[in-house]
Design an enzyme around this catalytic site. Structure first.
Site, PDB file in Angstrom:
ATOM      1  N   GLN A 205      62.147  34.983  76.898  1.00  0.00           N
ATOM      2  CA  GLN A 205      62.400  35.617  78.074  1.00  0.00           C
ATOM      3  C   GLN A 205      63.904  35.772  78.309  1.00  0.00           C
ATOM      4  O   GLN A 205      64.824  35.327  77.865  1.00  0.00           O
ATOM      5  CB  GLN A 205      61.860  34.702  79.402  1.00  0.00           C
ATOM      6  CG  GLN A 205      62.583  33.322  79.671  1.00  0.00           C
ATOM      7  CD  GLN A 205      61.854  32.650  80.605  1.00  0.00           C
ATOM      8  OE1 GLN A 205      60.898  32.906  80.935  1.00  0.00           O
ATOM      9  NE2 GLN A 205      62.437  31.425  80.926  1.00  0.00           N
TER      10      GLN A 205
ATOM     11  N   HIS B  93      60.577  30.656  76.072  1.00  0.00           N
ATOM     12  CA  HIS B  93      59.511  30.319  77.006  1.00  0.00           C
ATOM     13  C   HIS B  93      58.705  29.498  76.202  1.00  0.00           C
ATOM     14  O   HIS B  93      58.234  28.377  77.008  1.00  0.00           O
ATOM     15  CB  HIS B  93      58.841  31.549  77.636  1.00  0.00           C
ATOM     16  CG  HIS B  93      57.944  31.205  78.756  1.00  0.00           C
ATOM     17  ND1 HIS B  93      57.373  32.268  79.603  1.00  0.00           N
ATOM     18  CD2 HIS B  93      57.411  29.885  79.357  1.00  0.00           C
ATOM     19  CE1 HIS B  93      56.685  31.619  80.872  1.00  0.00           C
ATOM     20  NE2 HIS B  93      56.864  30.391  80.242  1.00  0.00           N
TER      21      HIS B  93
ATOM     22  N   PHE C 229      59.980  21.336  82.255  1.00  0.00           N
ATOM     23  CA  PHE C 229      59.792  22.625  81.517  1.00  0.00           C
ATOM     24  C   PHE C 229      59.011  22.299  80.197  1.00  0.00           C
ATOM     25  O   PHE C 229      58.019  22.748  79.807  1.00  0.00           O
ATOM     26  CB  PHE C 229      60.922  23.459  81.588  1.00  0.00           C
ATOM     27  CG  PHE C 229      60.627  24.854  80.907  1.00  0.00           C
ATOM     28  CD1 PHE C 229      59.483  25.461  80.688  1.00  0.00           C
ATOM     29  CD2 PHE C 229      61.791  25.527  80.482  1.00  0.00           C
ATOM     30  CE1 PHE C 229      59.351  26.801  80.353  1.00  0.00           C
ATOM     31  CE2 PHE C 229      61.509  27.003  79.750  1.00  0.00           C
ATOM     32  CZ  PHE C 229      60.564  27.378  79.969  1.00  0.00           C
TER      33      PHE C 229
ATOM     34  N   HIS D 254      55.775  20.648  80.215  1.00  0.00           N
ATOM     35  CA  HIS D 254      54.711  21.586  80.722  1.00  0.00           C
ATOM     36  C   HIS D 254      54.267  22.233  79.572  1.00  0.00           C
ATOM     37  O   HIS D 254      53.074  22.511  79.138  1.00  0.00           O
ATOM     38  CB  HIS D 254      55.305  22.611  81.673  1.00  0.00           C
ATOM     39  CG  HIS D 254      54.238  23.677  81.877  1.00  0.00           C
ATOM     40  ND1 HIS D 254      53.179  23.673  82.888  1.00  0.00           N
ATOM     41  CD2 HIS D 254      54.235  24.942  81.621  1.00  0.00           C
ATOM     42  CE1 HIS D 254      52.522  24.769  82.706  1.00  0.00           C
ATOM     43  NE2 HIS D 254      53.189  25.726  82.120  1.00  0.00           N
ATOM     44  N   GLU D 255      55.132  22.761  78.764  1.00  0.00           N
ATOM     45  CA  GLU D 255      54.916  23.670  77.499  1.00  0.00           C
ATOM     46  C   GLU D 255      54.235  22.805  76.321  1.00  0.00           C
ATOM     47  O   GLU D 255      53.076  23.258  75.813  1.00  0.00           O
ATOM     48  CB  GLU D 255      56.153  23.941  76.780  1.00  0.00           C
ATOM     49  CG  GLU D 255      56.777  25.181  77.872  1.00  0.00           C
ATOM     50  CD  GLU D 255      55.922  26.392  78.071  1.00  0.00           C
ATOM     51  OE1 GLU D 255      55.358  26.892  77.044  1.00  0.00           O
ATOM     52  OE2 GLU D 255      55.687  26.753  79.211  1.00  0.00           O
TER      53      GLU D 255
ATOM     54  N   LYS E 214      50.423  21.859  78.259  1.00  0.00           N
ATOM     55  CA  LYS E 214      49.624  22.862  78.248  1.00  0.00           C
ATOM     56  C   LYS E 214      49.223  23.748  76.998  1.00  0.00           C
ATOM     57  O   LYS E 214      48.268  24.185  76.551  1.00  0.00           O
ATOM     58  CB  LYS E 214      50.064  24.005  79.259  1.00  0.00           C
ATOM     59  CG  LYS E 214      49.288  25.245  79.532  1.00  0.00           C
ATOM     60  CD  LYS E 214      49.615  26.021  80.405  1.00  0.00           C
ATOM     61  CE  LYS E 214      48.810  27.455  80.633  1.00  0.00           C
ATOM     62  NZ  LYS E 214      49.255  28.245  81.929  1.00  0.00           N
ATOM     63  N   HIS E 215      50.308  23.886  76.132  1.00  0.00           N
ATOM     64  CA  HIS E 215      50.233  24.876  74.876  1.00  0.00           C
ATOM     65  C   HIS E 215      50.242  23.816  73.559  1.00  0.00           C
ATOM     66  O   HIS E 215      49.529  24.013  72.725  1.00  0.00           O
ATOM     67  CB  HIS E 215      51.331  25.680  74.686  1.00  0.00           C
ATOM     68  CG  HIS E 215      51.172  26.697  76.003  1.00  0.00           C
ATOM     69  ND1 HIS E 215      50.089  27.628  76.076  1.00  0.00           N
ATOM     70  CD2 HIS E 215      52.051  26.817  77.229  1.00  0.00           C
ATOM     71  CE1 HIS E 215      50.455  28.489  77.433  1.00  0.00           C
ATOM     72  NE2 HIS E 215      51.425  27.864  77.979  1.00  0.00           N
TER      73      HIS E 215
END
Length: 226
Positions: A34, A61, A111, A114-115, A118-119
């Site tokens: 990003q 990102h 951050f 979360h990455e 989630k991923h």
């Protein structure tokens, strides 16, 4: 005895389903970078990380497992939480290349957590937590998006550039067609926001995208300064 056996069977079935969910194959990764100027130039604005203002460069990102039909798995393993001690040798690289811009100002750990959760957990059968973050950082080192654009005369100077010229420059530099996502600045103008590059399931080789995201871009987009 019957009820105990029945309960044991149910537990084994649930466990098997969870394993299948975690291990389910995905088709490719989106490697997403990003532009910080576009993240910050919105009504929501941004907050610089506690380490200071990031470099005027595309930041990571995430690395997102995806399916060829455009859908994606998420939050695949609740039993594999983010553990910063596993990536302690990567933190300085992450602060530089994967900075947080969310408010309130942070260190980046929320951050990154979360990455991963989630991923990253959806690629865990291929990349463990350290491998996931290292592979993503290595991809960033391979692809200098800002240099590719500047070499084509496209600069983060607040001017508008044609979407086709941006796509063509990136395709020429990367060797594959990128996905381009736009957002809207504080005054309602469309601006270059995120670049999607497709990567094979090893997390290391750039490939042609099986499907591209809906980028919400107009034919001419602003490339704001940062």
């Amino acid at each position: 005895m019957v009820s105990t056996s029945s309960l044991l069977i149910k537990l084994l079935v649930i466990q098997s389903l969870l394993v299948l969910c975690i291990a389910r194959d995905f088709d490719f990764f989106y490697f997403v970078q990003q532009w910080p100027g576009s993240y910050c130039d919105t009504k929501q604005s941004c907050c610089y990380p506690k380490t200071g203002k990031p470099a005027a460069d595309f930041g990571i990102h995430g690395l997102w497992p995806n399916y060829k039909d455009g859908s994606y798995p998420s939050n695949c393993d609740p039993n594999s939480p983010y553990d910063q001690s596993k990536i302690s040798d990567l933190i300085s690289r992450m602060q530089q290349s994967w900075p947080t811009l969310a408010c309130p100002s942070g260190t980046g750990s929320s951050f990154w957590s979360h990455e991963w959760e989630k991923h990253g957990t959806c690629s865990e059968s291929i990349l463990n937590q350290h491998g996931y973050f290292k592979s993503t950082l290595d991809l960033k080192n391979k692809i200098d998006l800002l240099q590719i654009l500047q070499d084509a005369g496209i600069h983060p100077d607040g001017r508008f550039y044609s979407l086709n010229s941006i796509k063509n420059a990136l395709k020429g530099g990367i060797g594959h067609t990128p996905g381009i996502e736009c957002n809207v600045d504080a005054s309602g103008k469309t601006q270059l926001y995120q670049i999607y590059i497709c990567v094979d399931t090893s997390g290391s080789n750039i490939i042609e995208c099986p499907v591209l995201p809906n980028g919400k871009c107009t034919s001419n987009v602003e490339f704001p300064s940062f």
